[in-house]
Design an enzyme around this catalytic site. Sequence first.
Site, PDB file in Angstrom:
ATOM      1  N   ASP A 191     -54.238   3.486   0.404  1.00 57.07           N
ATOM      2  CA  ASP A 191     -54.217   4.616  -0.535  1.00 57.07           C
ATOM      3  C   ASP A 191     -52.806   5.192  -0.635  1.00 57.07           C
ATOM      4  OD1 ASP A 191     -53.870   6.204   1.754  1.00 57.07           O
ATOM      5  OD2 ASP A 191     -56.014   6.664   1.912  1.00 57.07           O
ATOM      6  N   GLU A 194     -50.925   5.753   2.385  1.00 53.26           N
ATOM      7  CA  GLU A 194     -50.607   4.538   3.134  1.00 53.26           C
ATOM      8  C   GLU A 194     -51.615   4.314   4.265  1.00 53.26           C
ATOM      9  OE1 GLU A 194     -46.149   5.379   3.627  1.00 53.26           O
ATOM     10  OE2 GLU A 194     -46.341   4.326   1.738  1.00 53.26           O
ATOM     11  N   GLU A 350     -41.874  17.982   3.559  1.00 56.16           N
ATOM     12  CA  GLU A 350     -43.091  17.289   3.121  1.00 56.16           C
ATOM     13  C   GLU A 350     -44.321  18.166   3.360  1.00 56.16           C
ATOM     14  OE1 GLU A 350     -44.289  12.893   4.149  1.00 56.16           O
ATOM     15  OE2 GLU A 350     -44.831  14.158   5.818  1.00 56.16           O
TER      16      GLU A 350
HETATM   17  C1  BGC Z   1     -46.772   9.493   2.271  1.00 58.02           C
HETATM   18  C2  BGC Z   1     -46.602   8.727   1.000  1.00 58.02           C
HETATM   19  C3  BGC Z   1     -45.160   8.833   0.537  1.00 58.02           C
HETATM   20  C4  BGC Z   1     -44.198   8.455   1.627  1.00 58.02           C
HETATM   21  C5  BGC Z   1     -42.754   8.723   1.254  1.00 58.02           C
HETATM   22  C6  BGC Z   1     -45.785   9.007   3.287  1.00 58.02           C
HETATM   23  O1  BGC Z   1     -45.962   9.718   4.444  1.00 58.02           O
HETATM   24  O2  BGC Z   1     -48.085   9.332   2.769  1.00 58.02           O
HETATM   25  O3  BGC Z   1     -47.434   9.239   0.017  1.00 58.02           O
HETATM   26  O4  BGC Z   1     -44.972   7.996  -0.574  1.00 58.02           O
HETATM   27  O5  BGC Z   1     -44.475   9.204   2.771  1.00 58.02           O
HETATM   28  O6  BGC Z   1     -42.562  10.047   0.877  1.00 58.02           O
END
Ligand code: BGC
Length: 396
Positions: A191, A194, A350
């Site tokens: 998903d 990841e 994030e």
């Molecule tokens: C997230 C992804 C994202 C990636 C880079 C991962 O931890 O689950 O959705 O694309 O980080 O930002």
Amino acid sequence: MTDLLISPQLGQPGPPAGGSPVATRLDRAALRELAHHSREVLQAGQAETGALIASPAFTVYRYCWLRDGAFCAHALDRIGQSGQAVAFFRWVGRTLAGQEAKAESALTRFATGEKLSAADFLNTRFTLEGTEETGEEEWWNFQLDGYGTWLWAFGEHLRRAPNEKLREELRPAVELTVRYLSAFWRLPNYDCWEENVDDVHPATLAAIYGGLVAAVKLYPSNPVCLEGKKQANALRRFVRANGLLEGSLVKSLGREDVDASLLGAGVPYGLFPPRGKIMLKTLDRIAKELVAPDGGVYRYRKDVYFGGGEWLLLTAWLGWYYTQAGQREKALDCLHWVARQARPNGDMPEQVTNYLLAPEHRQPWEEKWGLSASPLLWSHAMYLVLYTNLFGEGRL
Ligand code: BGC
């Protein structure tokens, strides 16, 4: 990247877990400053190749993801930085040209009934030079949603700034992506977080749908894109038949929980109408089950990644949805929440730890990879998407 102290209103610590929510609103100037800083972060995060790094300060994110990059390019389009968006799309074009042999081989072998392994599919992230990554970590590379997302963002780009030359230049990359998605959308794959490689995820299917529909709008008489449109319709029927629980979308087929990335099924991918029954029920579940006491949004209830915090990009995404559903006040609340999470220099992480779902998991992740990523370009991009939705697109 600049490191100025933006505003004394920013970077104040969040409430302690279980504490009372802080709901102060920032003034417009502070919001604007954050938009400017976001633009700078997106500028600093673009390599000469056009690639947009996911996060410059977090080792395992020093790559370009199609998913993150596409949302960043879209944000750049909204703030009048379309040159940067074009550079990204060109990078995608060159990167996919380099992947053509691999994609063709996967398509051919699949068509003859061979069972493919995860390594046979295209990566979800690439180096800034556009090559397959060779980092020390093995990545969860088989993800299809980013391929839909870049098509969607490219469609949005050309809708805002029609450019025949660019449309023609990117046609091979679009065709390859459409053929790839048309062939593989039914397969389980990781998903957008990841995870869960063995499952099929309606949010991933929504991104694929959005991409296939965007492609046929860009090239209305192209046979590959017309076939993609047929597949998009089949995909929608499939989700309607298999992806609902009591009328609301589920995280993965066969599961009962909800995931905030399902917002995409309404906005922006339009798998189902944003104000229709399915999406309103899904939105309701997300708002009830995945919003923390202070207004930040979780990915899903069982999330343990870095302790399972609230994600800035998802809170902005919820706000984006609210603007499309005519709920401006709620959208503003989301924008202000995101703004309040910025660090003193304006950088957006994030996720934040105000109300962790699984606090005991935070330390192991920090020991493994260091502090959670900041700045995350995708967080800044989604802030800009919501900001422009509320206050208008155009140069900042
Ligand atoms: C997230 C992804 C994202 C990636 C880079 C991962 O931890 O689950 O959705 O694309 O980080 O930002």
